[in-house]
Design an enzyme around this catalytic site. Sequence first.
Site, PDB file in Angstrom:
ATOM      1  N   TYR A  70       0.831  -1.213   0.000  1.00  0.00           N
ATOM      2  CA  TYR A  70       0.000   0.000   0.000  1.00  0.00           C
ATOM      3  C   TYR A  70       0.862   1.259   0.000  1.00  0.00           C
ATOM      4  O   TYR A  70       0.730   2.116  -0.883  1.00  0.00           O
ATOM      5  CB  TYR A  70      -0.940  -0.014   1.203  1.00  0.00           C
ATOM      6  CG  TYR A  70      -1.684   1.292   1.414  1.00  0.00           C
ATOM      7  CD1 TYR A  70      -2.546   1.783   0.449  1.00  0.00           C
ATOM      8  CD2 TYR A  70      -1.507   2.040   2.579  1.00  0.00           C
ATOM      9  CE1 TYR A  70      -3.224   2.978   0.624  1.00  0.00           C
ATOM     10  CE2 TYR A  70      -2.186   3.232   2.771  1.00  0.00           C
ATOM     11  CZ  TYR A  70      -3.039   3.698   1.794  1.00  0.00           C
ATOM     12  OH  TYR A  70      -3.700   4.880   1.975  1.00  0.00           O
ATOM     13  N   LYS A 127       1.587   3.956  -3.149  1.00  0.00           N
ATOM     14  CA  LYS A 127       1.186   5.357  -2.942  1.00  0.00           C
ATOM     15  C   LYS A 127       2.378   6.295  -3.115  1.00  0.00           C
ATOM     16  O   LYS A 127       2.236   7.409  -3.629  1.00  0.00           O
ATOM     17  CB  LYS A 127       0.568   5.533  -1.549  1.00  0.00           C
ATOM     18  CG  LYS A 127      -0.770   4.840  -1.352  1.00  0.00           C
ATOM     19  CD  LYS A 127      -1.883   5.423  -2.222  1.00  0.00           C
ATOM     20  CE  LYS A 127      -2.448   6.698  -1.628  1.00  0.00           C
ATOM     21  NZ  LYS A 127      -3.633   7.171  -2.388  1.00  0.00           N
TER      22      LYS A 127
END
Length: 498
Positions: free
Chosen positions: A238, A242
């Site tokens: 994640y 990002k």
Amino acid sequence: MEFETILGYLENMTILITGATGFVGKVLVEKILRVQPDVKKLYLLIRASGANSATQRMHNEITEKELFNVLRKKCGANFDSFISKKVVALSGDVTFEDLGVKASKLKEEMCNEIQIILNSAAMTKLNERYDVALAVNTFGVVNVLDFAKKCLKLEVVVHVSTAYVCGERGGLILEDSSSMDEMAKKTTKFDLKAHEKKMVESKLKELRAQNASEEAITSTMKEFGTARSKFYGWPNTYTFTKVMGEMYLGNSKGNPHVSVVRPTMITSTYKEPFSGWIEGFRTYDSLIGGYWKGKLTCIPVNPMSVVDIIPVDMVVNSIITAMVVNANKSHKIIYHVGTSLRNPLKFSDFNNFMFQYCTKNPWLYNDGSPVEAGKLKMVRTMADFHLHMKIRSMLPVQALKFQNKEFDQYFQDIYANYNQQVKSVIRLVELYKPYLLFEGIFDDTNSEELRRIASEKYMDAGEFNFDPKCIDWEDYYMHTHIPGLAKHVIIKHNQSRL
């Protein structure tokens, strides 16, 4: 044109929102429609097979949620007509060029009308499949900004990221791109995003050549994402994907006016549209649920470390404020939206609030007897955690295994259930280890300046409050967050499993 109010700016605006079916996206849509019914139009980008399917998903996953009850009551019998007049459910996907919008007339209409883009689309599972997370969190940003450049009236793009793009740093973490700058130095010989895309394509090709099952592909791609993230110094897929999405924001030429909002861990609503609304387990909430049910007895954490959480309605208020203040500004600016600097919550206090609530409101076993939630043991390292689990849990598991064998599988169900609980707790703690052992404090100088500018410039800035100093942590946890978590998530989750 200058406006004296934030609501005045929002009037007659046409806004594109990605990620509207997500937690932040829902609250954002509700807030805009509730406080400024004279907004011109909201385009909501929704993954669906067509317009009818997108509209159905919008109703099922957004406007029919309890979150919209205040707006529904306000509109009365006109609620459905109000939604149909103000909201367009777009069948599309950030992973495609032009956001997957195929109809040329609709694309032309959007490019001529859209003034604001709020990009909250994201795959937020920490261990998501690498190909899936990369497509949304990294290349989704590329596609959103490429589309933004085609919008003739565009005034601002607000991109929702995460404060944890910083990786596993400690100390004061600034509102800048230094974590990305460090990565850029390591990868000067190639285009990082293109390189990772080729790696993913190669891995998928290899798996399909082996006739791997979808289950095997999913498992392998999750492990692959974790490995690639750790290779570059990030704890999970994640945050790594990002980071690469933000790198594009910084490197892309001819960018529109961009603001980046980096929330910390997002929790239930503080006040709006009512307190305690939440959807799904949000990071530490899995720990609360495990502790309440008596499954979690130990955790690796420094009791004096800070738990940085922020209510979702405050995040939404910061997004709207950043959007209005930075409209038509040429600079790119980053905002940390969290609480660790100005209103720190120590983990020891967080633990105490859990203990108080779960003692006063014990979870009940199936036979109606209460679960006794003792004080959660806090150890400083993962090694100490594993030792605790071995002594407290693994040895009883082995004893059950022995008894089960001796008594001809009589205890099989008990053994299997207990063994599964132990493994589940260990997996949960391993997954959240980077946050449990996190020692950083997020500077929010830019966010404080944003609050100052808004309060001086707009008479209604107070209606978009995101000042963390106003939160009373004991009151929030005891009377808002844990009760809301119980009502909207834990009880529903248990009912769905019956």
